[in-house]
Each structure stands twice: as structure tokens, then as C-alpha cells.
Design a protein around this motif. Sequence first.
Motif, PDB file in Angstrom:
ATOM      1  N   ASP A 172       0.823  -1.203   0.000  1.00 26.02           N
ATOM      2  CA  ASP A 172       0.000   0.000   0.000  1.00 26.02           C
ATOM      3  C   ASP A 172       0.862   1.259   0.000  1.00 26.02           C
ATOM      4  O   ASP A 172       0.508   2.263  -0.629  1.00 26.02           O
ATOM      5  N   GLU A 173       1.988   1.217   0.678  1.00 23.74           N
ATOM      6  CA  GLU A 173       2.868   2.388   0.730  1.00 23.74           C
ATOM      7  C   GLU A 173       3.377   2.740  -0.662  1.00 23.74           C
ATOM      8  O   GLU A 173       3.394   3.912  -1.071  1.00 23.74           O
ATOM      9  N   LEU A 174       3.778   1.728  -1.432  1.00 26.55           N
ATOM     10  CA  LEU A 174       4.264   1.981  -2.783  1.00 26.55           C
ATOM     11  C   LEU A 174       3.135   2.427  -3.708  1.00 26.55           C
ATOM     12  O   LEU A 174       3.322   3.296  -4.571  1.00 26.55           O
ATOM     13  N   LEU A 175       1.958   1.842  -3.537  1.00 34.16           N
ATOM     14  CA  LEU A 175       0.818   2.256  -4.357  1.00 34.16           C
ATOM     15  C   LEU A 175       0.464   3.719  -4.112  1.00 34.16           C
ATOM     16  O   LEU A 175       0.162   4.466  -5.053  1.00 34.16           O
ATOM     17  N   GLU A 176       0.515   4.145  -2.849  1.00 34.33           N
ATOM     18  CA  GLU A 176       0.236   5.552  -2.539  1.00 34.33           C
ATOM     19  C   GLU A 176       1.230   6.471  -3.235  1.00 34.33           C
ATOM     20  O   GLU A 176       0.869   7.558  -3.696  1.00 34.33           O
ATOM     21  N   ARG A 177       2.456   6.030  -3.356  1.00 33.31           N
ATOM     22  CA  ARG A 177       3.471   6.850  -4.026  1.00 33.31           C
ATOM     23  C   ARG A 177       3.243   6.914  -5.533  1.00 33.31           C
ATOM     24  O   ARG A 177       3.743   7.827  -6.193  1.00 33.31           O
ATOM     25  N   LEU A 178       2.484   5.949  -6.072  1.00 30.35           N
ATOM     26  CA  LEU A 178       2.146   5.961  -7.496  1.00 30.35           C
ATOM     27  C   LEU A 178       0.874   6.754  -7.798  1.00 30.35           C
ATOM     28  O   LEU A 178       0.605   7.069  -8.964  1.00 30.35           O
ATOM     29  N   VAL A 179       0.089   7.068  -6.784  1.00 31.67           N
ATOM     30  CA  VAL A 179      -1.186   7.750  -7.012  1.00 31.67           C
ATOM     31  C   VAL A 179      -1.018   9.040  -7.812  1.00 31.67           C
ATOM     32  O   VAL A 179      -1.805   9.303  -8.734  1.00 31.67           O
ATOM     33  N   PRO A 180      -0.018   9.895  -7.526  1.00 35.26           N
ATOM     34  CA  PRO A 180       0.112  11.116  -8.336  1.00 35.26           C
ATOM     35  C   PRO A 180       0.296  10.837  -9.823  1.00 35.26           C
ATOM     36  O   PRO A 180      -0.215  11.587 -10.668  1.00 35.26           O
ATOM     37  N   THR A 181       0.997   9.770 -10.165  1.00 27.57           N
ATOM     38  CA  THR A 181       1.173   9.404 -11.568  1.00 27.57           C
ATOM     39  C   THR A 181      -0.150   8.976 -12.177  1.00 27.57           C
ATOM     40  O   THR A 181      -0.498   9.362 -13.302  1.00 27.57           O
ATOM     41  N   VAL A 182      -0.906   8.150 -11.446  1.00 32.46           N
ATOM     42  CA  VAL A 182      -2.211   7.704 -11.931  1.00 32.46           C
ATOM     43  C   VAL A 182      -3.156   8.895 -12.061  1.00 32.46           C
ATOM     44  O   VAL A 182      -3.904   9.014 -13.043  1.00 32.46           O
ATOM     45  N   ARG A 183      -3.123   9.794 -11.082  1.00 37.02           N
ATOM     46  CA  ARG A 183      -4.001  10.974 -11.120  1.00 37.02           C
ATOM     47  C   ARG A 183      -3.674  11.853 -12.322  1.00 37.02           C
ATOM     48  O   ARG A 183      -4.569  12.383 -12.985  1.00 37.02           O
ATOM     49  N   LYS A 184      -2.399  11.980 -12.630  1.00 39.94           N
ATOM     50  CA  LYS A 184      -1.966  12.807 -13.764  1.00 39.94           C
ATOM     51  C   LYS A 184      -2.405  12.213 -15.088  1.00 39.94           C
ATOM     52  O   LYS A 184      -2.711  12.931 -16.047  1.00 39.94           O
ATOM     53  N   GLY A 185      -2.424  10.860 -15.147  1.00 40.01           N
ATOM     54  CA  GLY A 185      -2.882  10.178 -16.345  1.00 40.01           C
ATOM     55  C   GLY A 185      -1.821   9.284 -16.945  1.00 40.01           C
ATOM     56  O   GLY A 185      -0.673   9.699 -17.142  1.00 40.01           O
ATOM     57  N   VAL A 186      -2.206   8.034 -17.203  1.00 44.17           N
ATOM     58  CA  VAL A 186      -1.307   7.049 -17.804  1.00 44.17           C
ATOM     59  C   VAL A 186      -1.691   6.822 -19.263  1.00 44.17           C
ATOM     60  O   VAL A 186      -0.840   6.807 -20.152  1.00 44.17           O
ATOM     61  N   ALA A 187      -2.991   6.634 -19.531  1.00 44.82           N
ATOM     62  CA  ALA A 187      -3.501   6.526 -20.903  1.00 44.82           C
ATOM     63  C   ALA A 187      -3.963   7.912 -21.313  1.00 44.82           C
ATOM     64  O   ALA A 187      -5.043   8.358 -20.934  1.00 44.82           O
ATOM     65  N   ILE A 188      -3.115   8.617 -22.076  1.00 46.90           N
ATOM     66  CA  ILE A 188      -3.360  10.046 -22.301  1.00 46.90           C
ATOM     67  C   ILE A 188      -3.740  10.384 -23.734  1.00 46.90           C
ATOM     68  O   ILE A 188      -4.201  11.498 -23.994  1.00 46.90           O
ATOM     69  N   SER A 189      -3.550   9.447 -24.672  1.00 50.63           N
ATOM     70  CA  SER A 189      -3.890   9.743 -26.062  1.00 50.63           C
ATOM     71  C   SER A 189      -3.979   8.439 -26.846  1.00 50.63           C
ATOM     72  O   SER A 189      -3.386   7.434 -26.457  1.00 50.63           O
TER      73      SER A 189
END
Length: 230
Positions: A30-47
Motif C-alpha cells: 500500500d505504501e508503494l501504491l500511494e506513491r504511485l497515485v500522483p502518476t495515476v491521477r496525472k494520467g497514464v492513458a493520455i492519447s
Amino acid sequence: MPTTASPLSAYPPLNVQVHTPRLSLLGATDELLERLVPTVRKGVAISPPWPFDDPMSLYEDSPEREWRWLRSIWSGRGRVSADFWRLYFVVAVDGEPVGMQDLKGVDFARFGTVTTFSWLSPDVRGAGLGKEMRQAVLHLAFEGMGAGEAGSDAFVDNHASNRVSEALGYVPNGVSWDTRRGERAQIKCWRLTREEWTKQRRDDIELIGVADCLPVLGIDPRKSPEASPA
């Protein structure tokens, strides 16, 4: 090689690590997933071309995107049996989470086959990390678990994923169809045998915590003579 000082979990799959000279695959705590949340929030599939099949949380709008993404991993971590399991890894470069790499087994004890799934932050794409993380998880599957075959599939216009498969010795294994964002699209299927993987086997990849994880997944190392778990 990269290391992590994270404390050991009581749940062995979260302690599995794979280290290469360029990156690490770390059990998705969970600690590592929380650190990835900003990346997911910014967007992974963007175009387009859209890389993921439906249903996919990464296509949702934020904050539903992050909520569904977390729930899917939490649910997947808890669905584990000899018939089906999925290991979730956070990809870390210089200690910073930049994506995810999953390894899935269906009836692994009988068939010895695995499939993979991955994504990277758009900020780090194009630098060869996709190939490196696939090599890392294949080393875990073949060397650590005694897999006999690995599969992969990607939409025909997902050129990055298809190039990685081709470069690592996979051979075409037919086509199938799925939907992405509600639209049908063709998928290219790939197959990698142990024999082909062995030709490109690397000696600079380190496995940690695999032996303790095997019983959780219903894998008997005595029946996987090719495996040499760490």
C-alpha cells in the motif's frame, strides 16, 4: 543493484523483489501504491492509440480513476489460488515508482504458463524501461517459478509493446478481438517458450523472496525442477 529498506510483510507475495541494473520490481505494498497515485491521477492513458482493453480504471476521470485502480489491485491481491493468481509489482527507478508490472498465472501448476501486463508513466517512456521490466518479470517466471511458457498480447497499434515482445524472442500466436473505450479492436498475441527465453537469459538479474511466495501460489518447487527460487 538497487535495494529497498522496506520492512518484510507477513504476506510473502509483497516481499518478492526483482532487481536489474536499471530498475527494481517491488511487491505492490500500500505504501508503494500511494506513491504511485500522483502518476495515476496525472494520467497514464493520455492519447490514442489506447493501450488497454475494457474495463480499465485508467480510462476513468479523476478521482474515480485512482479509486478504481486501487480497488482493483486490492481485490486482485486477495484473489489467490492454485487456479489463478496475479502478482502486482511497482516498477522503481532510482528508488522512485514509475509504473507497474504484473505477472499472472492461470492453472500454473498444470500448464506452467504465465502472462504479463504493464504500464509506465508517460514521463519515462521511450528509454527502454519497458523491455527491461519485461525481462525482469520473465526472469522471475522462468528462473524463479519454473515456467515453461509466457504469453503476451497487445492491440495491433500498440507498437511499443509488440516491439518488446518481438525483441525478446516471442513468436506470433494468432490474433483476437477486444474492446477499448467501447470500440472493438484487434489484438496481436505472442508466445515465448522456455527454450527461446534461455537463449537470451541474463545473469545480472537478482530475485528476492521467491521461495517463500511459491506455496502461497500453490506452486510446489519439487514439481518445477527448472526453478531455482531465491
